[in-house]
Design a protein around this motif. Structure first.
Motif, PDB file in Angstrom:
ATOM      1  N   LYS A 144       0.649  -1.352  -0.687  1.00 24.66           N
ATOM      2  CA  LYS A 144       0.114  -0.182  -0.074  1.00 24.66           C
ATOM      3  C   LYS A 144       0.774   1.295   0.019  1.00 24.66           C
ATOM      4  O   LYS A 144       0.442   2.324  -0.795  1.00 24.66           O
ATOM      5  CB  LYS A 144      -0.609  -0.156   1.165  1.00 24.66           C
ATOM      6  N   ASP A 145       1.050   1.329   0.802  1.00 26.81           N
ATOM      7  CA  ASP A 145       2.915   2.507   0.915  1.00 26.81           C
ATOM      8  C   ASP A 145       4.002   2.728   0.504  1.00 26.81           C
ATOM      9  O   ASP A 145       4.868   3.252   1.794  1.00 26.81           O
ATOM     10  CB  ASP A 145       2.017   3.338   2.216  1.00 26.81           C
ATOM     11  N   GLY A 146       4.325   1.322   0.244  1.00 26.91           N
ATOM     12  CA  GLY A 146       6.330   1.063   0.562  1.00 26.91           C
ATOM     13  C   GLY A 146       6.852   0.691   1.223  1.00 26.91           C
ATOM     14  O   GLY A 146       7.886   0.861   1.965  1.00 26.91           O
ATOM     15  N   THR A 147       6.376   0.860   2.913  1.00 25.19           N
ATOM     16  CA  THR A 147       7.136   0.767   3.853  1.00 25.19           C
ATOM     17  C   THR A 147       7.749  -0.721   4.106  1.00 25.19           C
ATOM     18  O   THR A 147       7.012  -1.378   4.225  1.00 25.19           O
ATOM     19  CB  THR A 147       5.941   0.477   5.579  1.00 25.19           C
ATOM     20  N   VAL A 148       8.641  -0.806   3.889  1.00 27.68           N
ATOM     21  CA  VAL A 148       9.569  -2.117   4.000  1.00 27.68           C
ATOM     22  C   VAL A 148       9.543  -2.964   5.107  1.00 27.68           C
ATOM     23  O   VAL A 148       9.861  -2.213   6.087  1.00 27.68           O
ATOM     24  CB  VAL A 148      11.304  -1.190   4.383  1.00 27.68           C
TER      25      VAL A 148
END
Length: 241
Positions: free
Chosen positions: A188-192
């Protein structure tokens, strides 16, 4: 197939027996793979090549070589892959890693990880527990400390932290989001994610070594498999990561 139809009916969702039809469906963004490990590579590669994000149960594959092929494809297709390794998100694991990283146990001579363990407690009617004697020999089993996690409660004894009495640490970091939550956030938001490609490959490396040890009835050093993989990469540049 009948089992699938029955479960789909219970969940109130459509049943599709043809995997390719599922993967070709543009309304489906991601899939969860719960098949036996021997089918992981085939299904995950197909999903990645159809631009689907993938969440899968462990182990990712039977060999490090197959893992690398999967990761190369996933990265090339720009999709997000997560392997379910929930212990790596738990607060007690995070604390154990902190203890090791800070050197509070000194040089590690042994790591034993079990979900349940009564080895130091004699069974009913017995006077002796089943752990080998060396587990309780200070000279053979440890250098500067011991970390015990039982029923998710933590105890630590370290020569670096005082008089070597058991302490119960307070204020430990909270558990991280579970693998499925991290996967969703990654999409969804690229949180690693905190669960890494290396975590997944290392698990497969241990699994591959265990299988080889069983097949050949001998001790397998992890370096053997790593060297074999390096030699294969030289001979076959197509699998370079």
């Amino acid at each position: 197939m009948e089992r699938g139809r029955k479960w789909a009916k219970e969940l109130g969702v459509p049943f599709e027996p043809d995997l390719q039809s599922v993967l070709a469906n543009p309304s489906i963004d991601a899939i969860v793979v719960n098949t036996p490990t021997n089918l992981h590579k085939e299904i995950i590669l197909a999903a990645a090549n159809n631009k689907k994000h993938i969440f899968t149960e462990k182990v990712l594959a039977f060999s490090v070589k197959d893992c690398e092929e999967i990761f190369n494809t996933v990265e090339a297709q720009g999709v997000k892959l997560m392997v379910s390794l929930p212990r790596l998100t738990k607060d007690y694991y995070l604390y154990a890693k902190k203890v090791v990283d800070k050197g509070w146990l000194g040089k590690l001579t042994m790591i034993s990880c079990r979900l349940a363990h009564n080895g130091a407690v004699p069974s009913k009617g017995e006077t002796q527990d089943w752990l080998p004697a060396q587990f309780f020999d200070k000279e053979q089993c440890g250098t500067e400390g011991t970390l015990l996690i039982e029923d998710e409660r933590i105890r630590l004894k370290s020569s670096q932290l005082g008089d070597e009495e058991w302490i119960h640490p307070e204020g430990i970091d909270s558990s991280l989001p579970m693998p499925l939550e991290q996967w969703a956030a990654f999409i969804k938001d690229g949180t690693v994610p905190t669960i890494t490609k290396e975590d997944v490959i290392h698990l497969t490396l241990i699994n591959e070594a265990a299988a080889l040890s069983d097949q050949e009835s001998r001790r397998i050093e992890l370096t053997e498999i790593v060297k074999d993989q390096e030699n294969t990469r030289v001979k076959d540049p197509s699998i370079l990561g």
